[in-house]
Design a protein around this motif. Structure first.
Motif, PDB file in Angstrom:
ATOM      1  N   GLN A   1      18.009  16.325  13.129  1.00 55.56           N
ATOM      2  CA  GLN A   1      17.598  15.284  14.053  1.00 55.56           C
ATOM      3  C   GLN A   1      16.788  15.854  15.206  1.00 55.56           C
ATOM      4  OE1 GLN A   1      20.698  12.842  15.781  1.00 55.56           O
ATOM      5  NE2 GLN A   1      19.304  11.112  15.754  1.00 55.56           N
ATOM      6  N   HIS A   2      15.688  15.182  15.502  1.00 55.20           N
ATOM      7  CA  HIS A   2      14.812  15.524  16.615  1.00 55.20           C
ATOM      8  C   HIS A   2      14.638  14.274  17.469  1.00 55.20           C
ATOM      9  CE1 HIS A   2      13.959  18.545  13.582  1.00 55.20           C
ATOM     10  NE2 HIS A   2      13.445  19.298  14.521  1.00 55.20           N
ATOM     11  N   ARG A   3      14.465  14.464  18.751  1.00 59.28           N
ATOM     12  CA  ARG A   3      14.271  13.328  19.666  1.00 59.28           C
ATOM     13  C   ARG A   3      12.950  13.517  20.402  1.00 59.28           C
ATOM     14  NH1 ARG A   3      19.026  10.979  22.982  1.00 59.28           N
ATOM     15  NH2 ARG A   3      19.189   9.917  20.991  1.00 59.28           N
ATOM     16  N   VAL A   4      12.131  12.461  20.384  1.00 57.38           N
ATOM     17  CA  VAL A   4      10.879  12.434  21.137  1.00 57.38           C
ATOM     18  C   VAL A   4      11.148  11.630  22.399  1.00 57.38           C
ATOM     19  CG1 VAL A   4       8.459  11.748  21.127  1.00 57.38           C
ATOM     20  CG2 VAL A   4       9.543  12.515  19.006  1.00 57.38           C
ATOM     21  N   ILE A   5      10.946  12.257  23.553  1.00 55.81           N
ATOM     22  CA  ILE A   5      11.180  11.604  24.838  1.00 55.81           C
ATOM     23  C   ILE A   5       9.834  11.434  25.533  1.00 55.81           C
ATOM     24  CG2 ILE A   5      12.360  11.758  27.066  1.00 55.81           C
ATOM     25  CD1 ILE A   5      14.322  13.732  25.597  1.00 55.81           C
ATOM     26  N   LEU A   6       9.528  10.204  25.908  1.00 55.42           N
ATOM     27  CA  LEU A   6       8.278   9.898  26.596  1.00 55.42           C
ATOM     28  C   LEU A   6       8.579   9.529  28.041  1.00 55.42           C
ATOM     29  CD1 LEU A   6       6.573   7.583  23.946  1.00 55.42           C
ATOM     30  CD2 LEU A   6       6.354  10.064  24.181  1.00 55.42           C
ATOM     31  N   GLN A   7       7.916  10.200  28.973  1.00 54.35           N
ATOM     32  CA  GLN A   7       7.978   9.844  30.387  1.00 54.35           C
ATOM     33  C   GLN A   7       6.630   9.215  30.707  1.00 54.35           C
ATOM     34  OE1 GLN A   7       8.695  13.942  31.386  1.00 54.35           O
ATOM     35  NE2 GLN A   7      10.674  13.387  32.304  1.00 54.35           N
ATOM     36  N   ILE A   8       6.640   7.938  31.047  1.00 56.11           N
ATOM     37  CA  ILE A   8       5.401   7.199  31.254  1.00 56.11           C
ATOM     38  C   ILE A   8       5.170   7.035  32.752  1.00 56.11           C
ATOM     39  CG2 ILE A   8       4.179   5.051  30.745  1.00 56.11           C
ATOM     40  CD1 ILE A   8       6.072   4.814  28.283  1.00 56.11           C
ATOM     41  N   TYR A   9       3.949   7.336  33.177  1.00 56.63           N
ATOM     42  CA  TYR A   9       3.571   7.255  34.582  1.00 56.63           C
ATOM     43  C   TYR A   9       2.439   6.250  34.744  1.00 56.63           C
ATOM     44  CZ  TYR A   9       6.259  11.528  35.089  1.00 56.63           C
ATOM     45  OH  TYR A   9       7.269  12.449  35.085  1.00 56.63           O
ATOM     46  N   LYS A  10       2.577   5.407  35.755  1.00 54.47           N
ATOM     47  CA  LYS A  10       1.535   4.429  36.102  1.00 54.47           C
ATOM     48  C   LYS A  10       1.052   4.777  37.503  1.00 54.47           C
ATOM     49  CE  LYS A  10       1.053  -0.548  36.790  1.00 54.47           C
ATOM     50  NZ  LYS A  10       1.785  -1.815  36.775  1.00 54.47           N
ATOM     51  N   ASP A  11      -0.233   5.086  37.621  1.00 57.23           N
ATOM     52  CA  ASP A  11      -0.820   5.535  38.891  1.00 57.23           C
ATOM     53  C   ASP A  11      -0.044   6.726  39.460  1.00 57.23           C
ATOM     54  OD1 ASP A  11      -2.767   3.510  38.769  1.00 57.23           O
ATOM     55  OD2 ASP A  11      -1.373   2.071  39.683  1.00 57.23           O
ATOM     56  N   ASN A  12       0.304   7.675  38.586  1.00 54.72           N
ATOM     57  CA  ASN A  12       1.014   8.908  38.934  1.00 54.72           C
ATOM     58  C   ASN A  12       2.412   8.685  39.503  1.00 54.72           C
ATOM     59  OD1 ASN A  12      -1.012  10.650  37.993  1.00 54.72           O
ATOM     60  ND2 ASN A  12      -2.163  10.400  39.898  1.00 54.72           N
ATOM     61  N   ALA A  13       2.986   7.511  39.323  1.00 55.25           N
ATOM     62  CA  ALA A  13       4.364   7.243  39.733  1.00 55.25           C
ATOM     63  C   ALA A  13       5.181   6.963  38.468  1.00 55.25           C
ATOM     64  CB  ALA A  13       4.423   6.046  40.679  1.00 55.25           C
ATOM     65  N   ALA A  14       6.410   7.479  38.449  1.00 51.52           N
ATOM     66  CA  ALA A  14       7.269   7.269  37.272  1.00 51.52           C
ATOM     67  C   ALA A  14       7.394   5.784  36.993  1.00 51.52           C
ATOM     68  CB  ALA A  14       8.635   7.887  37.518  1.00 51.52           C
ATOM     69  N   PHE A  15       7.199   5.412  35.726  1.00 53.99           N
ATOM     70  CA  PHE A  15       7.139   4.002  35.360  1.00 53.99           C
ATOM     71  C   PHE A  15       8.207   3.642  34.335  1.00 53.99           C
ATOM     72  CE2 PHE A  15       4.780   0.783  32.641  1.00 53.99           C
ATOM     73  CZ  PHE A  15       5.046  -0.296  33.459  1.00 53.99           C
ATOM     74  N   ASN A  16       8.347   4.439  33.272  1.00 54.05           N
ATOM     75  CA  ASN A  16       9.282   4.120  32.204  1.00 54.05           C
ATOM     76  C   ASN A  16       9.623   5.383  31.425  1.00 54.05           C
ATOM     77  OD1 ASN A  16      10.692   2.929  30.021  1.00 54.05           O
ATOM     78  ND2 ASN A  16       9.483   1.073  30.225  1.00 54.05           N
ATOM     79  N   VAL A  17      10.756   5.343  30.743  1.00 54.63           N
ATOM     80  CA  VAL A  17      11.172   6.428  29.856  1.00 54.63           C
ATOM     81  C   VAL A  17      11.532   5.807  28.515  1.00 54.63           C
ATOM     82  CG1 VAL A  17      12.884   8.240  29.440  1.00 54.63           C
ATOM     83  CG2 VAL A  17      12.045   7.843  31.747  1.00 54.63           C
ATOM     84  N   ALA A  18      11.081   6.435  27.429  1.00 58.64           N
ATOM     85  CA  ALA A  18      11.388   5.956  26.078  1.00 58.64           C
ATOM     86  C   ALA A  18      11.842   7.137  25.239  1.00 58.64           C
ATOM     87  CB  ALA A  18      10.161   5.294  25.453  1.00 58.64           C
TER      88      ALA A  18
END
Length: 184
Positions: A142-159
């Motif tokens: 098992q492998h996990r892909v973690i996405l840290q999403i930034y909107k205008d260089n501010a933390a926005f969402n994590v998936a």
């Protein structure tokens, strides 16, 4: 062909696999011949005995708070150890299903595995709600892909997405398949 002998009945079983007859992948047909009363018996397996693992444990991440739906697709669909796998991501608005059109949207992607190893990708720009990354899976499991999403260089969402990379199977020849035990 398997021949089953009993004191009262002799039954011959023929099994056709989907690959040998160009049938759909989830269809298997067994034909049984009951010699005690000369009636053929046909059986179709339901496909519930499918032992192949699901590669993408979750292929959609939904954030109701941010009204987002993030989808992942793999190429090839079944990752092969020590070969490149491309992961395609789409970020859509949850209500409309349209791709997001933010001015500055970036992603930091990290992949972890069952042994605790981490691989961090450089920051990527999301263009028209899409981006992709390429990765060589070093082993199965098992492998996990973690996405840290930034909107205008501010933390926005994590998936997060879980991917089960199957253990490679050695190719089977005719005799290995012939003497393999039947599933019933």
């Amino acid at each position: 062909m398997v021949i089953v002998f009993s004191i009262i009945t002799m039954i011959t079983t023929f099994s056709f696999s989907p690959t040998s007859m160009s049938l759909p992948a989830n269809l298997s047909i067994d034909i049984h011949k009951d010699y005690s009363n000369n009636n053929p018996v046909f059986a179709q397996q339901t496909g519930n005995d499918d032992i192949s693992p699901k590669i993408l444990v979750n292929d959609t991440w939904i954030s109701k708070r941010d009204n987002l739906s993030i989808n992942i697709k793999l190429e090839p669909t079944v990752p092969i150890i020590d070969q490149w796998t491309k992961m395609y991501f789409e970020i859509k608005e949850l209500g409309s299903g349209n791709l997001v059109q933010y001015d500055i949207l970036t992603v930091n992607a990290t992949i972890s595995d069952h042994d605790g190893r981490l691989f961090k990708f450089p920051k990527q720009q999301v263009m028209d709600g899409r981006f992709n990354i390429s990765y060589i899976f070093p082993d199965d499991g098992q492998h996990r892909v973690i996405l840290q999403i930034y909107k205008d260089n501010a933390a926005f969402n994590v998936a997060a997405f879980d991917i089960d990379v199957p253990h490679p199977q050695s190719p089977q020849g005719f005799f290995e398949r012939l003497f393999q035990p039947l599933p019933y």
